[in-house]
Design an enzyme around this catalytic site. Structure first.
Site, PDB file in Angstrom:
ATOM      1  N   SER A   1      -1.485  -7.693 -14.651  1.00 44.78           N
ATOM      2  CA  SER A   1      -0.830  -6.787 -15.588  1.00 44.78           C
ATOM      3  C   SER A   1      -1.128  -7.195 -17.023  1.00 44.78           C
ATOM      4  CB  SER A   1       0.669  -6.879 -15.314  1.00 44.78           C
ATOM      5  OG  SER A   1       1.416  -6.518 -16.438  1.00 44.78           O
TER       6      SER A   1
ATOM      7  N   LYS B   1       2.948 -12.827 -12.733  1.00 39.74           N
ATOM      8  CA  LYS B   1       1.622 -12.180 -12.648  1.00 39.74           C
ATOM      9  C   LYS B   1       0.549 -13.174 -13.095  1.00 39.74           C
ATOM     10  CE  LYS B   1       1.127  -8.577 -11.281  1.00 39.74           C
ATOM     11  NZ  LYS B   1       1.134  -8.132  -9.840  1.00 39.74           N
TER      12      LYS B   1
ATOM     13  N   TYR C   1       8.581 -11.626 -14.997  1.00 38.68           N
ATOM     14  CA  TYR C   1       7.580 -10.819 -14.285  1.00 38.68           C
ATOM     15  C   TYR C   1       6.173 -11.216 -14.737  1.00 38.68           C
ATOM     16  CZ  TYR C   1       4.551  -6.798 -13.340  1.00 38.68           C
ATOM     17  OH  TYR C   1       3.496  -5.993 -12.955  1.00 38.68           O
TER      18      TYR C   1
ATOM     19  N   ARG D   1       2.506   1.731 -25.985  1.00 40.93           N
ATOM     20  CA  ARG D   1       1.922   1.273 -24.730  1.00 40.93           C
ATOM     21  C   ARG D   1       0.628   2.041 -24.497  1.00 40.93           C
ATOM     22  NH1 ARG D   1       5.367  -1.788 -25.723  1.00 40.93           N
ATOM     23  NH2 ARG D   1       7.080  -2.553 -24.441  1.00 40.93           N
TER      24      ARG D   1
ATOM     25  N   GLY E   1       0.795  -1.241   0.000  1.00 35.89           N
ATOM     26  CA  GLY E   1       0.000   0.000   0.000  1.00 35.89           C
ATOM     27  C   GLY E   1       0.819   1.277   0.000  1.00 35.89           C
TER      28      GLY E   1
ATOM     29  N   GLY F   1       3.291   1.753  -1.995  1.00 39.42           N
ATOM     30  CA  GLY F   1       3.818   1.935  -3.355  1.00 39.42           C
ATOM     31  C   GLY F   1       2.974   2.940  -4.117  1.00 39.42           C
ATOM     32  N   PHE F   2       3.285   3.052  -5.367  1.00 43.49           N
ATOM     33  CA  PHE F   2       2.696   4.057  -6.253  1.00 43.49           C
ATOM     34  C   PHE F   2       1.162   3.935  -6.342  1.00 43.49           C
ATOM     35  CE2 PHE F   2       2.029   4.460 -11.081  1.00 43.49           C
ATOM     36  CZ  PHE F   2       1.587   5.774 -10.978  1.00 43.49           C
TER      37      PHE F   2
ATOM     38  N   ALA G   1       1.189  -5.837  -3.406  1.00 37.14           N
ATOM     39  CA  ALA G   1       2.623  -6.023  -3.141  1.00 37.14           C
ATOM     40  C   ALA G   1       3.234  -6.917  -4.212  1.00 37.14           C
ATOM     41  CB  ALA G   1       2.825  -6.661  -1.765  1.00 37.14           C
ATOM     42  N   ALA G   2       4.281  -6.433  -4.824  1.00 34.42           N
ATOM     43  CA  ALA G   2       4.939  -7.214  -5.889  1.00 34.42           C
ATOM     44  C   ALA G   2       6.258  -6.556  -6.246  1.00 34.42           C
ATOM     45  CB  ALA G   2       4.047  -7.270  -7.138  1.00 34.42           C
TER      46      ALA G   2
HETATM   47  N1  LIG Z   1       2.642   0.519 -12.191  1.00 38.58           N
HETATM   48  C1  LIG Z   1       2.225  -0.140 -13.256  1.00 38.58           C
HETATM   49  O1  LIG Z   1       2.317   0.346 -14.396  1.00 38.58           O
HETATM   50  C2  LIG Z   1       1.566  -1.489 -13.113  1.00 38.58           C
HETATM   51  C3  LIG Z   1       1.081  -2.108 -14.269  1.00 38.58           C
HETATM   52  C4  LIG Z   1       0.486  -3.361 -14.161  1.00 38.58           C
HETATM   53  C5  LIG Z   1       0.370  -3.968 -12.921  1.00 38.58           C
HETATM   54  N2  LIG Z   1       0.867  -3.348 -11.818  1.00 38.58           N
HETATM   55  C6  LIG Z   1       0.742  -4.068 -10.533  1.00 38.58           C
HETATM   56  O2  LIG Z   1       0.211  -3.196  -9.550  1.00 38.58           O
HETATM   57  C7  LIG Z   1       0.772  -3.501  -8.274  1.00 38.58           C
HETATM   58  C8  LIG Z   1       1.339  -2.253  -7.636  1.00 38.58           C
HETATM   59  O3  LIG Z   1       2.323  -1.698  -8.498  1.00 38.58           O
HETATM   60  P1  LIG Z   1       3.025  -0.289  -8.204  1.00 38.58           P
HETATM   61  O4  LIG Z   1       3.299   0.329  -9.523  1.00 38.58           O
HETATM   62  O5  LIG Z   1       2.275   0.451  -7.162  1.00 38.58           O
HETATM   63  O6  LIG Z   1       4.406  -0.815  -7.636  1.00 38.58           O
HETATM   64  P2  LIG Z   1       5.372  -0.174  -6.524  1.00 38.58           P
HETATM   65  O7  LIG Z   1       6.675  -0.831  -6.702  1.00 38.58           O
HETATM   66  O8  LIG Z   1       5.301   1.308  -6.519  1.00 38.58           O
HETATM   67  O9  LIG Z   1       4.695  -0.687  -5.170  1.00 38.58           O
HETATM   68  C9  LIG Z   1       4.828  -1.991  -4.698  1.00 38.58           C
HETATM   69  C10 LIG Z   1       4.867  -1.929  -3.190  1.00 38.58           C
HETATM   70  O10 LIG Z   1       5.002  -3.274  -2.709  1.00 38.58           O
HETATM   71  C11 LIG Z   1       5.959  -3.288  -1.683  1.00 38.58           C
HETATM   72  N3  LIG Z   1       6.555  -4.619  -1.621  1.00 38.58           N
HETATM   73  C12 LIG Z   1       7.470  -5.162  -2.483  1.00 38.58           C
HETATM   74  N4  LIG Z   1       7.788  -6.403  -2.080  1.00 38.58           N
HETATM   75  C13 LIG Z   1       7.056  -6.654  -0.952  1.00 38.58           C
HETATM   76  C14 LIG Z   1       6.960  -7.746  -0.064  1.00 38.58           C
HETATM   77  N5  LIG Z   1       7.681  -8.862  -0.234  1.00 38.58           N
HETATM   78  N6  LIG Z   1       6.119  -7.662   1.001  1.00 38.58           N
HETATM   79  C15 LIG Z   1       5.391  -6.527   1.217  1.00 38.58           C
HETATM   80  N7  LIG Z   1       5.450  -5.448   0.404  1.00 38.58           N
HETATM   81  C16 LIG Z   1       6.268  -5.516  -0.670  1.00 38.58           C
HETATM   82  C17 LIG Z   1       6.963  -2.210  -2.035  1.00 38.58           C
HETATM   83  O11 LIG Z   1       7.695  -1.737  -0.916  1.00 38.58           O
HETATM   84  C18 LIG Z   1       6.062  -1.137  -2.648  1.00 38.58           C
HETATM   85  O12 LIG Z   1       5.664  -0.193  -1.677  1.00 38.58           O
HETATM   86  C19 LIG Z   1       1.796  -4.607  -8.525  1.00 38.58           C
HETATM   87  O13 LIG Z   1       1.187  -5.841  -8.211  1.00 38.58           O
HETATM   88  C20 LIG Z   1       2.086  -4.519 -10.002  1.00 38.58           C
HETATM   89  O14 LIG Z   1       2.465  -5.774 -10.523  1.00 38.58           O
HETATM   90  C21 LIG Z   1       1.459  -2.133 -11.884  1.00 38.58           C
END
Ligand SMILES: NC(=O)c1ccc[n+]([C@@H]2O[C@H](COP(=O)([O-])OP(=O)(O)OC[C@H]3O[C@@H](n4cnc5c(N)ncnc54)[C@H](O)[C@@H]3O)[C@@H](O)[C@H]2O)c1
Ligand SMILES: [Zn+2]
Length: 387
Positions: free
Chosen positions: A138, A202, A198, A266, A20, A22-23, A93-94
Site C-alpha cells: 500500500s 504492510k 496498518y 489521495r 480473493g 474481497g474487492f 488477504a489482509a
Molecule cells: N482497497 C484499497 O484501496 C487498497 C489500497 C492499498 C492496498 N490494498 C491491499 O490490497 C489487498 C486487498 O484489499 P481489498 O481492498 O480487496 O480488501 P477487502 O477487505 O475487500 O478484501 C480482503 C479479503 O481478505 C479476506 N480476509 C481477511 N482476513 C483474512 C484472513 N485472516 N484469512 C483469509 N482471508 C482473509 C476478507 O474476507 C476479504 O474477502 C489488501 O492486502 C490491502 O492491504 C488495498
C-alpha cells in the site's frame, strides 16, 4: 471447500488468490479467468467485509473456474491445503482499515504480518512449483508523500504532529527549514515511514517477502496500491473505502463528513486498472524482485471527489467540513507511476469521471447497506483517535 471447481483445469496454470472474495480479489479473479488460469481462493469471509451472513455478489463470480476454501491465512493447515499444486500466489488477504488498526494492533499484526509470515514459511519449507508471488502492499508505507521545498529540495516529512493538527495546521512543513512545501509524485525510492499500524503491517509484509523470497530464490513482485475504488468494494465496512462509504450515505440522504479542510488529497485508481497491472506483473519476469507503485498518478482532494460522487450518484447529500481529523491519516500522497510504465507499459485507462460513473451504477444496483460510519467515528472519538 465451500464452492466447487466451476471449470476445467486450464493450461496456463493454477493461481491461489488469498483474500480473493474481497474487492480487489474479485476483479483479479475475473481477469485471471479471462487469461486462461484455473483459480483457487482462500478467504475467511470476514464479517466486517462480507456481513454476518456472508453475501458475496454472486454475479461477480458467475462462470469462473474457481475453487473456494473458507479459511484463515494465519492457519498453517488451511494454507497447506490451498498451496499444494498451485503455480502462482496472489496474496491479498489482509485487514485494511487504517483508523481501526490504531486500536486493533495485535489483530492487524496477526492477519497481515503473521499471515504473510506463515505463507512464506510454507513456501520456503516445502517442495512446490510456485513460479511467482504477488504481494499487494500500500502507498501507506510511505506515510506522507514526497514534497519539494524551494530551499531544501525534495523532502519526505514525518507524520504531522498532534500539536499542529490541534491548531488546524494541516499541511506538513519542510523537515529541514520548516518552510512551506509543494506536493510532488512519490517514487518507489521515497523512504518508508508508516503513520499507522496498518501501514506498519504492510511494510512488514513487504520486508518479509523481499527477504524470504530473495533468499529462497522465489520470484516475487510487490505492488504499492494507491486508493482503489470501483464496483465490488464492501458497502458494509465503515473502516475503509471512502467512496463506497460515501455512496451508501448519499443513497440514504446523509451528509458527507469531510475531515480537515477537505483539501487533503489521495490518488484514486480504478479497480480494473489495478487488476490489469497486477496480472501483467504476474506474467512478466522483468518485474521480478521489484516494488512498484500502482496508481492514477493524479492527486484529487477528498472534498472534490466527494462532490463529484454526489453528483453521479444523485440525491441531495451535501459535503460537510467537520474540521475533525484522525490520528494516523496522512495529508497527501500520489504515485509516481513512471517505473511501472517503463517496466510493463502500464497506464491507467479509466479516468476518475468514468470510474465514478461505473461505481455509481454498481452501487445503485445493490441492496442499500446500513451506514456504519457514524458508529465507527464514535469509536475513534472515544479512543482519542479522532478529534
Ligand atoms: N482497497 C484499497 O484501496 C487498497 C489500497 C492499498 C492496498 N490494498 C491491499 O490490497 C489487498 C486487498 O484489499 P481489498 O481492498 O480487496 O480488501 P477487502 O477487505 O475487500 O478484501 C480482503 C479479503 O481478505 C479476506 N480476509 C481477511 N482476513 C483474512 C484472513 N485472516 N484469512 C483469509 N482471508 C482473509 C476478507 O474476507 C476479504 O474477502 C489488501 O492486502 C490491502 O492491504 C488495498
Ligand atoms: Zn526546506
Amino acid at each position: 471447500m465451500i464452492a466447487g471447481a466451476g471449470g476445467q483445469e486450464m493450461s496456463r496454470g493454477k493461481v491461489l488468490v488469498t483474500g480473493g472474495l474481497g474487492f480487489i480479489g474479485l476483479a483479479v479473479l475475473k481477469l485471471l479467468a479471462r487469461h486462461g488460469y484455473a483459480l483457487r481462493v482462500l478467504d475467511s469471509l470476514s464479517p466486517q467485509i462480507h456481513g454476518q451472513v456472508p453475501d458475496v455478489d454472486r454475479s461477480l463470480l458467475a462462470g469462473l473456474p474457481l475453487e473456494v476454501f473458507r479459511g484463515d491465512v494465519v492457519r498453517r493447515d488451511h494454507l497447506a491445503e490451498c498451496l499444494s499444486g498451485v503455480d502462482y500466489v496472489v496474496h491479498l488477504a489482509a485487514e485494511t482499515g487504517t483508523a481501526q488498526s490504531m486500536y486493533g494492533i495485535a489483530h492487524y499484526n496477526r492477519v497481515n504480518s503473521q499471515g504473510t509470515a506463515e505463507l512464506l514459511d510454507w513456501m520456503v519449507n516445502h517442495r512446490h512449483s510456485i513460479k511467482k508471488l504477488i504481494l499487494t502492499s500500500s502507498r501507506s508505507v510511505y506515510g506522507e508523500g514526497a514534497y519539494r521545498c524551494p530551499s531544501c529540495g525534495i523532502v519526505t516529512p514525518d507524520s504531522r504532529r498532534a500539536e499542529s493538527l490541534a491548531q488546524k495546521h494541516w499541511e506538513p512543513l519542510c523537515p529541514i527549514c520548516r518552510g512551506e512545501l509543494q506536493l510532488i509524485a512519490t517514487p518507489e525510492s521515497s523512504r518508508s515511514c508508516p503513520a499507522s499500524i496498518y501501514a506498519a503491517t504492510k511494510l512488514a509484509q513487504e520486508d518479509l517477502t523481499r527477504i524470504a523470497c530473495g533468499s529462497a530464490g522465489i520470484p516475487y513482485t510487490i505492488l504499492r496500491l494507491q486508493n482503489v475504488y470501483g464496483p465490488g468494494q464492501s458497502l458494509t465496512n465503515p473502516y475503509t473505502g471512502i467512496l463506497s462509504i460515501f455512496s451508501t450515505r448519499i443513497r440514504q440522504g446523509l451528509h458527507l463528513p469531510i475531515f480537515e479542510d477537505g483539501l487533503e488529497s489521495r490518488d484514486f485508481v480504478h479497480v480494473s486498472d489495478v487488476a490489469r497491472a497486477l496480472v501483467l506483473c504476474m506474467e512478466t519476469a522483468r518485474v521480478d524482485g521489484k516494488t512498484l507503485n500502482v496508481g492514477s498518478g493524479i492527486p484529487t482532494s477528498v472534498l472534490s471527489v466527494a462532490e463529484m460522487l454526489s453528483q453521479v450518484v444523485g440525491g441531495s447529500s451535501r459535503t460537510e467540513l467537520t474540521g475533525q481529523y484522525r490520528v494516523g491519516d496522512i495529508r497527501h500522497c500520489y504515485a509516481d507511476i513512471s517505473e511501472i510504465q517503463a517496466a510493463i507499459g502500464f497506464r491507467p485507462e479509466i479516468s476518475l469521471e468514468e470510474g465514478l460513473a461505473d461505481l455509481a451504477a454498481w452501487v445503485t444496483s445493490q441492496p442499500l447497506a446500513e451506514d456504519g460510519l457514524d458508529q465507527a467515528n464514535r469509536i475513534l472519538t472515544e479512543r482519542g483517535l479522532m478529534k
